[in-house]
Structures are given as structure tokens and as C-alpha cells.
Design an enzyme around this catalytic site. Sequence first.
Site, mmCIF file in Angstrom:
data_model
loop_
_atom_site.group_PDB
_atom_site.id
_atom_site.type_symbol
_atom_site.label_atom_id
_atom_site.label_comp_id
_atom_site.label_asym_id
_atom_site.label_seq_id
_atom_site.Cartn_x
_atom_site.Cartn_y
_atom_site.Cartn_z
ATOM 1 N N ARG A 66 -44.470 -56.218 -22.358
ATOM 2 C CA ARG A 66 -44.473 -57.260 -23.385
ATOM 3 C C ARG A 66 -44.300 -58.643 -22.776
ATOM 4 O O ARG A 66 -44.456 -59.656 -23.435
ATOM 5 C CB ARG A 66 -43.357 -56.992 -24.390
ATOM 6 N N ASP A 105 -36.152 -34.805 -16.037
ATOM 7 C CA ASP A 105 -34.702 -34.810 -15.925
ATOM 8 C C ASP A 105 -34.503 -35.084 -14.437
ATOM 9 O O ASP A 105 -34.797 -34.213 -13.610
ATOM 10 C CB ASP A 105 -34.138 -33.435 -16.309
ATOM 11 N N HIS A 106 -34.058 -36.277 -14.068
ATOM 12 C CA HIS A 106 -34.138 -36.654 -12.650
ATOM 13 C C HIS A 106 -33.298 -35.738 -11.746
ATOM 14 O O HIS A 106 -33.524 -35.653 -10.555
ATOM 15 C CB HIS A 106 -33.801 -38.141 -12.439
ATOM 16 N N HIS A 131 -28.751 -32.565 -17.769
ATOM 17 C CA HIS A 131 -28.402 -32.264 -16.375
ATOM 18 C C HIS A 131 -27.507 -31.025 -16.232
ATOM 19 O O HIS A 131 -27.771 -30.148 -15.415
ATOM 20 C CB HIS A 131 -27.676 -33.452 -15.718
HETATM 21 C C1 BG6 Z 1 -28.347 -40.426 -16.270
HETATM 22 C C2 BG6 Z 1 -27.323 -40.800 -17.298
HETATM 23 O O1 BG6 Z 1 -29.232 -39.474 -16.792
HETATM 24 O O2 BG6 Z 1 -27.695 -39.879 -15.126
HETATM 25 C C3 BG6 Z 1 -26.314 -41.780 -16.718
HETATM 26 O O3 BG6 Z 1 -27.976 -41.389 -18.408
HETATM 27 C C4 BG6 Z 1 -25.710 -41.223 -15.457
HETATM 28 O O4 BG6 Z 1 -25.295 -42.080 -17.654
HETATM 29 C C5 BG6 Z 1 -26.800 -40.777 -14.483
HETATM 30 O O5 BG6 Z 1 -24.914 -42.239 -14.857
HETATM 31 C C6 BG6 Z 1 -26.209 -40.078 -13.295
HETATM 32 O O6 BG6 Z 1 -27.218 -39.858 -12.361
HETATM 33 P P1 BG6 Z 1 -26.892 -39.713 -10.820
HETATM 34 O O7 BG6 Z 1 -28.213 -39.401 -10.188
HETATM 35 O O8 BG6 Z 1 -26.308 -41.009 -10.360
HETATM 36 O O9 BG6 Z 1 -25.899 -38.613 -10.708
#
Ligand code: BG6
Length: 516
Positions: free
Chosen positions: A63, A201-202, A264
Site C-alpha cells: 500500500r 508454521d515457522h 508450534h
Molecule cells: C511466533 C509467535 O509464532 O513465534 C511469537 O507469534 C513468538 O509470539 C515466536 O515470539 C517465537 O519464535 P522463535 O522462532 O523465536 O522461537
Amino acid sequence: MPQLKPSLYKNIGACQELTASPAGLVVFGASGDLAHRKLFPSLFRLWQRNLLDESFYLLGCGRKELSDEKFRDGVKAGLKKFLSDVTDDQAESFLKRFYYIIGDYSDRRFYESIKERLDVLDKEYRMSGSRVFYLSVPPDIYDKIVQQLRDGGLSCPTANKNQPNPRLVIEKPFGHDLETARQLNRTISRCFDESNVYRIDHYLGKETVQNILMFRFANSIFEPVWNNNYVDHVQVTIAEKDGVGRRAGYYDNSGAIRDMIQNHTLQLISLAAMEPPVSFDADSVRDEKTKLLKAVRPFSESSFAENVVLGQYSSGTINGQSVAGYLEEESVAGDSLTETFIAARMFVDNWRWSGVPFYCRTGKCLASKKTEIVVTFKQMPHSMFASIGIEQLPPNILIMRIQPDEGISLRFQAKGPGGKMCLSTLEMTFNYKDIFGVEIPEAYQRLLLDCMAGDQTLFMRYDAVEISWKLLEPILQDRRGNKIKPVQYPAGAASFPQADELIEKDGRKWRPLKDN
Ligand code: BG6
């Protein structure tokens, strides 16, 4: 405690790597924080490793009014800020393929312009129309953009084997509860075939999380004891030192259950506890994960008090610095009951895990940042060392350290040197950095590469998302009704009495957050 280190490793078989298939990457929210902090640096690393297709290009949509040049300048500044070793030449050569288009996400004409621009870029890069749409935007506008992509002829709801299929990439949260998750899944399925949807989901992109499957299913010695005959209990910890920071607005409407458990934590449990898949392909792995989630005992109203403790940080001290309490954070209501910590006792009601508690805890503003899965084995049935005062031998413990200090440790007892009888507990440790001598790659590199290569193994399928929400529905409902109130704990605490009580009433203890 003395530590043993394995002295060598050798590769077995070939190391398989994917390469991205030819596709233009379209990033919505391209001028945003996530894109600059995570996506573009990860893409840069993939480009450096020659893993992007030579016809790769990126069209940023946003945007903010920006020319292609200004967009590239912003991305370059981000690369230099978030990666320490990027030269101007490298950045410029990489960014030649970056373009930008401004528009309003709810305006049909924006999507027409995107289509026109993509058609031109496809010709220039000799691309066959293959596109990956990455939504790096607030989740409440996913529906809108997905629907517009369909209306604008940029997506198709059925996979066509003879044509390049557009792919969709979105990030958690997938909905706010079961109903909104179902609604989002319905919208997506009207616009994209599930085989072209990549839900990130990282945590699943973290090397150490992927290693859970290799560790469990490429070794024969652990699987036979990976069940209720030998395992006493499992602990899953995702502890963070940081508070909610600038995300307080989002967080106050979410809380630890939605932010960390639904995704997670349940994903870690499913990988640690699932049955062996027939092969390492997306559907086989995801089928087993889903099956495991179906076996997790849902929370019920009558079991909350016994199985769940919620907490909220109050002011305290972290790293010698005073930290404000959650209620003092900007954008948080002064009487908010949002939990920043949850400890839960869960059960997996299936043949393998019947009766084995899975204790989970996750929280913000705790004493240290640590993510780990710990399997504690049952105690020996009898101690033959009673004469040296050891009536009960310590159990064997397997620790999968997801972060930091990534690796795996196994604790066992051995004779200490000297006396006739002298027992010590040792830890055999494998540490990624020491053994492989490389930095662990950022999770987004793996995930971006996989979605551009068309491999869905590490992405959440719609059914896993819905089952996870369903499990938590009863807690969320009670939270909405304010029946469960969080207990205050001081920022920087390693734990607090109510959280300890949850596990100690079963005669067990949390693993210390700080290593001893
Ligand atoms: C995210 C959450 O998915 O994961 C955050 O929204 C959290 O709140 C984060 O801090 C933690 O990720 P990592 O990779 O730092 O453990």
C-alpha cells in the site's frame, strides 16, 4: 555434569537438496517488517547458494507508494541490516529481479494491474505463468486477498496437471478459533487446490525440528523404547525471554494458547509422538501427524483445573534490567486477562502413549529462551546399588534441544573413576555447531525453498489446523467467559508455584529453564 562428545560423523547416502522450480514470487505486504526481516534475507541466501531458478523474479505488492528503485533500496538496506556479509554488488545483482506495484488490497483493479504486470514479467523472464503468492499481511485480510486472486483470474480452485498451478503461501495464525479457521479453509478451497496451499508454521522449518523425524526413524535403537512401556513422561518447553513488545495489540487478542499452543507446541508433540510414516513424502508425513493430533485428549471443562495453569507476567527483572508488567504494555487493556504463559498436562490416547503425560509450557518474559523436547524414561525396577545409598537410580533422559545450543543429549549413569563403586550421571551430547561446523540456517530459507519447489511436507494441512483448534476450543471458551484467570508471575521468573504444582502433584519436576 561431565559431557561426552561424539568424535566424528560421516555422511551416509546422498544429501538431497531441492531447487526452486521456475516461478515468479508475488509478495503481498512487501514493504512490511516480516518481508524485510525474514523473507528477503532468506531469499538472498537461497540465491547465493544457486537454489533459485535462473528465471526467478519477485513482484512486491503493497500500500506504500514506492518505485521499483525505491523498493530495491529498502530491500538492500534490510539485507545489510539483517545479514552481516552482504556487499553492494551482491545486493544489486540480486535485486535486479525485484519489482514493485502499489494498490489497495480490496480493490479489484489492483489485481488486474498485478495480472498485467505479471504477464509482462513472465515474457521478460521467459516464464510459463507459474506463480507463488505469498501473503505477508495481517491474517484478517487473508480471506479478502485470496478471494480477489480468484476473482481476478490469478488463482484456480482445482489442480491442473497440464498447466502451471498458482500456489498460495500464508503464515499462522490460521483463524482465531475453530469457526474462523474453517471459514478461512473454505475460502481458500474455493480459490486454490489444497495441493497448492502452503501454511507456514515457522517451527517446522527449524533444522532441529526436522531432525526429530531423522532421529526417530533413521535409528533402530530409540523406536523400540519410544512408548508407554519405557517412557515415563515427555516435557515440551518453549520459553521466551522477550515480552510482547510492539506486538501487544495483536497479542492481547490472542494469548499464549492461540499464539504458541495451537501451532508450534502441538506440532512439536505430533512430530515427537507420531507413528512412523511409510515414506518421507508430504502426504505420508502429514497423515501421521494428523492421526496423532486426533488422539490428543481434548480439554474438557471438568479437567481444566487439574490440567491447565495460565499465567501473566507482572513487572520484574531480566538481564539486570527492570521490565514492565504485561498490563503496563502499550495497547494492552489495564484489566486484560490474556495469558502470557500456559502450562498444560496432556495425554495422547492411543496404543503407544496411553497413560504417558505430555507436560507442555510456553511463556513470555521467562528466565531464559529455550525450546526443547525432553523424554524421561522410566526408572529402573530395582537398584542393586543400595549399599552405596542409591535406592533409586536417576532415569535416563533424552533432550532434543530445538534452540538455542541446538543438539541432542542423552543422560545415563556410569562408573566414576576411583572407588570400587562410584556412580555418576553423564551426558552424551551432540551439538550441531560443534559437529557440523556451520551456522543453523534460518527456518524461512527451508520453507521458502520448499514452497517454490512444490514440497508440502513441512507445511500444515487444513485438517491439522482444524483439529488443533478443536482440541483447544473448550479452554478458549472458558477464557472468553473469564472462568480461567491467569496467575501473575514476575518477569524473569523461571517458574511459579502454581505451574510447579501442576507437575509436582504427579511426583515429577519441570526441567530447569536455566541449565545446571
Ligand atoms: C511466533 C509467535 O509464532 O513465534 C511469537 O507469534 C513468538 O509470539 C515466536 O515470539 C517465537 O519464535 P522463535 O522462532 O523465536 O522461537
